[in-house]
Design a protein around this motif. Structure first.
Motif, short mmCIF file in Angstrom:
data_model
loop_
_atom_site.label_atom_id
_atom_site.label_comp_id
_atom_site.label_asym_id
_atom_site.label_seq_id
_atom_site.Cartn_x
_atom_site.Cartn_y
_atom_site.Cartn_z
N GLU A 96 1.05 -1.18 0.01
CA GLU A 96 0.14 -0.04 0.02
C GLU A 96 0.95 1.27 0.19
O GLU A 96 2.01 1.40 0.51
CB GLU A 96 -0.68 0.06 1.24
N ASP A 97 0.58 2.25 -0.63
CA ASP A 97 1.19 3.60 -0.73
C ASP A 97 0.22 4.58 -1.00
O ASP A 97 -0.53 4.40 -1.93
CB ASP A 97 2.14 3.55 -1.85
N PRO A 98 -0.18 5.50 -0.16
CA PRO A 98 -1.29 6.58 -0.20
C PRO A 98 -1.13 7.16 -1.40
O PRO A 98 -1.98 8.02 -1.84
CB PRO A 98 -0.93 7.40 0.93
N ARG A 99 0.10 7.31 -2.08
CA ARG A 99 0.30 8.00 -3.35
C ARG A 99 -0.31 7.43 -4.61
O ARG A 99 -0.44 8.17 -5.66
CB ARG A 99 1.59 8.41 -3.34
N ILE A 100 -0.59 6.25 -4.46
CA ILE A 100 -1.03 5.24 -5.59
C ILE A 100 -2.32 5.41 -5.63
O ILE A 100 -3.10 5.02 -4.72
CB ILE A 100 -0.22 3.87 -5.66
N VAL A 101 -3.15 5.58 -6.83
CA VAL A 101 -4.81 5.68 -6.96
C VAL A 101 -5.07 4.83 -8.12
O VAL A 101 -4.11 4.91 -9.01
CB VAL A 101 -5.31 7.28 -6.89
N LYS A 102 -6.18 4.41 -8.22
CA LYS A 102 -6.59 3.72 -9.24
C LYS A 102 -7.14 4.81 -10.28
O LYS A 102 -7.73 5.82 -10.06
CB LYS A 102 -7.87 2.85 -8.82
N LEU A 103 -6.83 4.70 -11.48
CA LEU A 103 -6.85 5.57 -12.54
C LEU A 103 -8.24 5.10 -13.46
O LEU A 103 -8.54 4.10 -13.25
CB LEU A 103 -6.06 5.43 -13.49
N GLY A 104 -8.93 6.01 -13.74
CA GLY A 104 -10.11 5.83 -14.49
C GLY A 104 -10.26 6.42 -15.84
O GLY A 104 -9.18 7.10 -16.09
N GLU A 105 -11.43 6.47 -16.60
CA GLU A 105 -11.64 6.98 -17.73
C GLU A 105 -11.25 8.49 -18.00
O GLU A 105 -10.81 9.06 -19.04
CB GLU A 105 -13.00 6.66 -18.45
N GLU A 106 -11.62 9.09 -16.79
CA GLU A 106 -11.02 10.67 -16.73
C GLU A 106 -9.87 10.89 -16.86
O GLU A 106 -9.34 12.15 -17.14
CB GLU A 106 -11.85 11.05 -15.54
N ASP A 107 -8.97 9.85 -16.62
CA ASP A 107 -7.56 10.10 -16.46
C ASP A 107 -6.70 9.65 -17.86
O ASP A 107 -5.64 9.61 -18.12
CB ASP A 107 -6.84 9.20 -15.53
#
Length: 226
Positions: A96-107
């Protein structure tokens, strides 16, 4: 060729990714808006003829196989290179790392821009159709990402791994690789990836992180001649 990963695109399109397959029982491809990979069932003249009718004149087709790739009549070669296909030695731990986020269509546009800049391999606005991508943004700008592409029973390809030149050398590439590999391992699949054989730096990095070369792979991008 007997291993599922000797013909990764074919064995993905014929199994786990069959819903994405366009073509016939002898030749299949992903929609080029998703990824340009195509593949033949075998190297017979019937399969060669079947794959040559798949792309339109404006579309590139990418082929990757452990064995020699036969010449396709009426097509010119855009890229002809040797890759290495690397398998994880063992499952990766989930991190886990708080900087990493799931990307979506908006990205999608930002993802394509980063991939265009860093050239990790074929990438499109619809790359997320094949699997989840994650990323790191700094000051609102996407600077690192990685995700999943082709899948075969028991295997998932780690792909699209890249870091913005302004942020390289800070460990973000290693972090993204470990994170994505951990997510794949958590799903019970073996992680694999491809790298250009001549890119000794990348190959050495992947070795140090727990990957071993399974096979050399022939990689060719072709386009119909005018």
């Amino acid at each position: 060729m007997t291993h599922l990963l000797d013909r990764p695109a074919w064995n993905a399109l014929a199994t786990v990714h069959s819903a994405f397959a366009e073509g016939t029982p002898r030749a299949k491809r992903y929609a080029p808006s998703i990824v340009p990979f195509a593949a033949m069932q075998d190297d017979t003249s019937e399969s060669i003829a079947a794959i040559t009718v798949l792309p339109l004149a404006s579309e590139n087709m990418a082929l990757v196989e452990a064995g020699p790739i036969p010449a396709l009549p009426g097509f010119e070669t855009i890229i002809d290179a040797t890759l290495v296909q690397m398998l994880a030695d063992k499952p990766f731990e989930r991190i886990e790392d708080p900087r990493i986020v799931k990307l979506g269509e908006e990205d999608a546009a930002d993802m394509l821009a980063l991939a265009t800049l860093t050239k990790p391999g074929p990438f499109t606005l619809k790359a997320q159709s094949l699997g989840t991508f994650w990323g790191i943004s700094i000051d609102g700008r996407l600077v690192a990402m990685g995700g999943q592409r082709m899948r075969q029973p028991g295997f998932a390809e780690l792909s699209g791994l890249c870091v913005h030149p302004d942020c390289q050398g800070k460990g973000l590439g290693k972090l993204m690789l470990r994170f994505v590999a951990g997510e794949i391992s958590a799903g019970g699949e073996t992680v694999y990836l491809h790298a250009y054989k001549h890119n000794e730096g990348a190959v050495g990095l992947y070795r140090s992180l727990g990957f071993a070369i399974r096979s050399d792979m022939n990689f060719r991008v072709v386009k119909r001649k005018d």
